[in-house]
Design an enzyme around this catalytic site. Sequence first.
Site, PDB file in Angstrom:
ATOM      1  N   LYS A  33       0.818  -1.214   0.000  1.00  0.00           N
ATOM      2  CA  LYS A  33       0.000   0.000   0.000  1.00  0.00           C
ATOM      3  C   LYS A  33       0.853   1.266   0.000  1.00  0.00           C
ATOM      4  O   LYS A  33       0.455   2.282  -0.577  1.00  0.00           O
ATOM      5  CB  LYS A  33      -0.952   0.008   1.192  1.00  0.00           C
ATOM      6  CG  LYS A  33      -0.303   0.172   2.551  1.00  0.00           C
ATOM      7  CD  LYS A  33      -1.343   0.245   3.646  1.00  0.00           C
ATOM      8  CE  LYS A  33      -0.705   0.340   5.021  1.00  0.00           C
ATOM      9  NZ  LYS A  33       0.106   1.541   5.203  1.00  0.00           N
ATOM     10  N   THR A  34       2.030   1.211   0.636  1.00  0.00           N
ATOM     11  CA  THR A  34       2.900   2.390   0.648  1.00  0.00           C
ATOM     12  C   THR A  34       3.367   2.724  -0.760  1.00  0.00           C
ATOM     13  O   THR A  34       3.440   3.894  -1.151  1.00  0.00           O
ATOM     14  CB  THR A  34       4.118   2.151   1.575  1.00  0.00           C
ATOM     15  OG1 THR A  34       3.644   1.795   2.874  1.00  0.00           O
ATOM     16  CG2 THR A  34       4.974   3.399   1.672  1.00  0.00           C
ATOM     17  N   ASP A 225      -3.546   7.679   4.703  1.00  0.00           N
ATOM     18  CA  ASP A 225      -3.050   6.333   4.983  1.00  0.00           C
ATOM     19  C   ASP A 225      -3.640   5.846   6.310  1.00  0.00           C
ATOM     20  O   ASP A 225      -3.992   6.655   7.173  1.00  0.00           O
ATOM     21  CB  ASP A 225      -1.526   6.368   5.058  1.00  0.00           C
ATOM     22  CG  ASP A 225      -0.911   4.970   5.031  1.00  0.00           C
ATOM     23  OD1 ASP A 225      -1.635   3.999   4.730  1.00  0.00           O
ATOM     24  OD2 ASP A 225       0.300   4.854   5.305  1.00  0.00           O
ATOM     25  N   GLU A 226      -3.720   4.533   6.485  1.00  0.00           N
ATOM     26  CA  GLU A 226      -4.215   3.916   7.730  1.00  0.00           C
ATOM     27  C   GLU A 226      -5.558   4.526   8.149  1.00  0.00           C
ATOM     28  O   GLU A 226      -5.773   4.884   9.314  1.00  0.00           O
ATOM     29  CB  GLU A 226      -3.193   4.089   8.864  1.00  0.00           C
ATOM     30  CG  GLU A 226      -1.786   3.608   8.542  1.00  0.00           C
ATOM     31  CD  GLU A 226      -1.664   2.084   8.536  1.00  0.00           C
ATOM     32  OE1 GLU A 226      -2.688   1.400   8.655  1.00  0.00           O
ATOM     33  OE2 GLU A 226      -0.525   1.593   8.393  1.00  0.00           O
ATOM     34  N   GLN A 256      -6.722  -4.464  10.432  1.00  0.00           N
ATOM     35  CA  GLN A 256      -5.624  -3.938  11.241  1.00  0.00           C
ATOM     36  C   GLN A 256      -6.041  -2.712  12.048  1.00  0.00           C
ATOM     37  O   GLN A 256      -5.211  -1.898  12.442  1.00  0.00           O
ATOM     38  CB  GLN A 256      -4.427  -3.601  10.353  1.00  0.00           C
ATOM     39  CG  GLN A 256      -3.848  -4.811   9.644  1.00  0.00           C
ATOM     40  CD  GLN A 256      -2.586  -4.489   8.859  1.00  0.00           C
ATOM     41  OE1 GLN A 256      -1.590  -4.103   9.428  1.00  0.00           O
ATOM     42  NE2 GLN A 256      -2.659  -4.647   7.546  1.00  0.00           N
ATOM     43  N   ARG A 614       3.360  -9.454  10.980  1.00  0.00           N
ATOM     44  CA  ARG A 614       4.658  -8.745  10.995  1.00  0.00           C
ATOM     45  C   ARG A 614       5.767  -9.684  10.525  1.00  0.00           C
ATOM     46  O   ARG A 614       6.842  -9.242  10.144  1.00  0.00           O
ATOM     47  CB  ARG A 614       5.012  -8.261  12.403  1.00  0.00           C
ATOM     48  CG  ARG A 614       4.099  -7.238  13.069  1.00  0.00           C
ATOM     49  CD  ARG A 614       3.743  -6.087  12.204  1.00  0.00           C
ATOM     50  NE  ARG A 614       2.506  -6.348  11.465  1.00  0.00           N
ATOM     51  CZ  ARG A 614       2.117  -5.704  10.380  1.00  0.00           C
ATOM     52  NH1 ARG A 614       2.889  -4.768   9.858  1.00  0.00           N
ATOM     53  NH2 ARG A 614       0.976  -5.994   9.778  1.00  0.00           N
TER      54      ARG A 614
END
Length: 774
Positions: A33-34, A225-226, A256, A614
């Site tokens: 996504k980044t 973002d997020e 998340q 992670r």
Amino acid sequence: MNKFIEGLNEAQRAPVLQKDGAMIVIAGAGSGKTRVLTFRIAHLMQQGVDPFNILALTFTNKAAREMKARIAKIVGASEAKNLWMGTFHSIFARLLRIEADKLGYPSNFTIYDSEDSQRLIRTIIKEKNLDKDIYKYKQVFSRISSFKNSLITVKAYYANPDLQEADAMAKRPRLGEIYDEYVKRCFKAGAMDFDDLLLKTNELLTRFPRVLAKYQDRFRYILVDEYQDTNHSQYLIVRALSDKFQNICVVGDDAQSIYAFRGANINNILNFQKDYEDVKTYRLEQNYRSTKNIVNAANSVIDKNKVKLEKVVWTDNDDGPKIQVNRLLNDGEEGRFVASSIFENRMNNHLSNGDFAVLYRTNAQSRAIEDALRKRDIPYRIYGGTSFYQRKEIKDVLAYLRVIVNPNDEEALKRIINYPARGIGATTLDRLILAANSYDKSIFQIIEHLHELNTGINSRTRGKLTQFATMIKSFQVTAKNSDAFVLTEMVAKKTGLVQELKKDGTPEGVARIENVEELLNGLKDFVEEQKELADATGNISEFLEDVALATDLDNATDDENKVALMTIHLAKGLEFPYVYIVGLEEDLFPSGMSMNTRSELEEERRLFYVALTRAEQKAYLTYTLSRYRWGKLIDAEPSRFIEEIDEQYKEYLMPPDELRGNSFVNPDLFGEVDKSKLRQNKPTPGVPPPAHKPSEEQLRKLRKIRPQNSQSTAKIDKEVLQLEVGAAVEHLRFGRGKVVGLEGVGQDKKAEINFENGGLKKLLLRFAKLKILS
């Protein structure tokens, strides 16, 4: 098509190429996504969108810096500098400094951190003679913070009888008074706390339509973002700014969403498609980070949640090893297992310490892990501990800088007015505070007009106060013509701070001086970095804002070769080849305080999903049979999350025999066991049921029953029995050592061993758990 876009997969390319309109990118863990956000911004700029018209809101300042650096490589550094990119708090602190006068604040307002805010609240509670055991300042601070994030001002609080009744039921009927006084004191001090940066932005955009129109026209393209972690206040800011052009792109993953305790509202992302017209939805479902076993295991857990956006995360990566589940006796054994496993994996696979992370639900769990890592000489770093900028000597220097920038900052002034000691005692300070409240002025304003006001302070002390004010004003003159480094170096020397620290010749005192030196080093770097930015000057105001808005993870260096220890909440957005998730027990993870409703339990499950995803190559899950909680040893039960992982993606590591204690009772007491009466169909908690009838040996292994010796359960290994002085041995807990003495015979034989890490120990050989090396 641009070369950088050709490197994207089809799912990533689609949201990058769409220019106008509202869009949501549902991005699974490790799906890139980044890259999508970065390339979308770069593509917009290449399509002719002015970078001044793009607003990008990220989760951390570190993420913003990395994205901006990548964009600079594509479109050029000079254009990338013009982007408004950063966290909600940093971006809107910048906006508020431009428009502060409209709200009655100075443009150089101070940003209070949580410690400043809590100290002020504690002062107000004391002044109002309230019971500090009922009005606990941290709880009051948390309550006020939640009000602000929900846009509940003092006026709204008093207009809401339900809120007042709730506080009365909690035996805090005067909480509204504290809230009111806290807001007034912050305003008088020219200070905003973290929550104000959002609350005041909402106030600015609501009360001043022309300001809203100005920034709506400026920020024609908005990226967030997020988005799943936004709270109500952030949500309203984004809605207001994007309302005119509706060119908004939000990226996030409902799976998340783990910050409800900070006010994050998962409904912001769940309901996005209802908030805007003709929303385009894109899904990033290919995971590039983790192995198939990790991805599928995480999917099998998060699938148990009922409230979610539909997506199927998958990967083309190798299967990789299964999720390793281990049961230990207690947290000490858990720590030793983690340390030994890290040591072995590092050696066997030629890895560095930075390839490992240990994640836990609560900070208190780090103690046993730290002990074990230290004994194996494995360097580690704890994230979320005392930040560099929270250390006393650093806070003292920063307090001087804050008063120089904003003399009305009362919390900073009270900290340094008599440090180093200059004969201005507590009684004098109390009189200054009383006068400040009586005349409705700041403490510094009272000091400036001491000779005109009736304060009850004698002439000698007035002289000392005047000298203090003169010193601050001289620093203010320097600040106008000097950068942050030059000013701070002068402050450290001329105030006597460095000399004061030098009086303490202990190692701790030396470390404090080194910390001040490191602060100056950091300032030098900051000034050099600011030279590269288009609208930066490198002055002390910019530095203080940078420090106030920094997080522990923002300050982390990537090249530190240390094992990372952190809570799962802090691990969000990070990735490691090897991850250990410890303390997977009911009431610990999931937390006993977060299982009262389905929504709370589902957030705990999302937290586990974040932890598991992670890991890039291998994940370990550990739980214990007993654990100390509040000083008491309690029995523990395996977490439901272990059971929720499909059996095909996990395997159970049996603790080696030497990890389990020996029985002190002779089994002959109980006679032979009638095996025909054994309940062999009873499942063992945390152990998968066998697919076929197991052999007797497998039964023993599954039940973790140690094969008994018919003569004695405390049988000594023959090799250990023949130990001689000078022999090299290894102990699971103390590491390598050499036998320096022996005494006793048979069951009572003892060895005196000098361990490299554990020092000199005398061990009873039948319980020693030794491995003989030579």
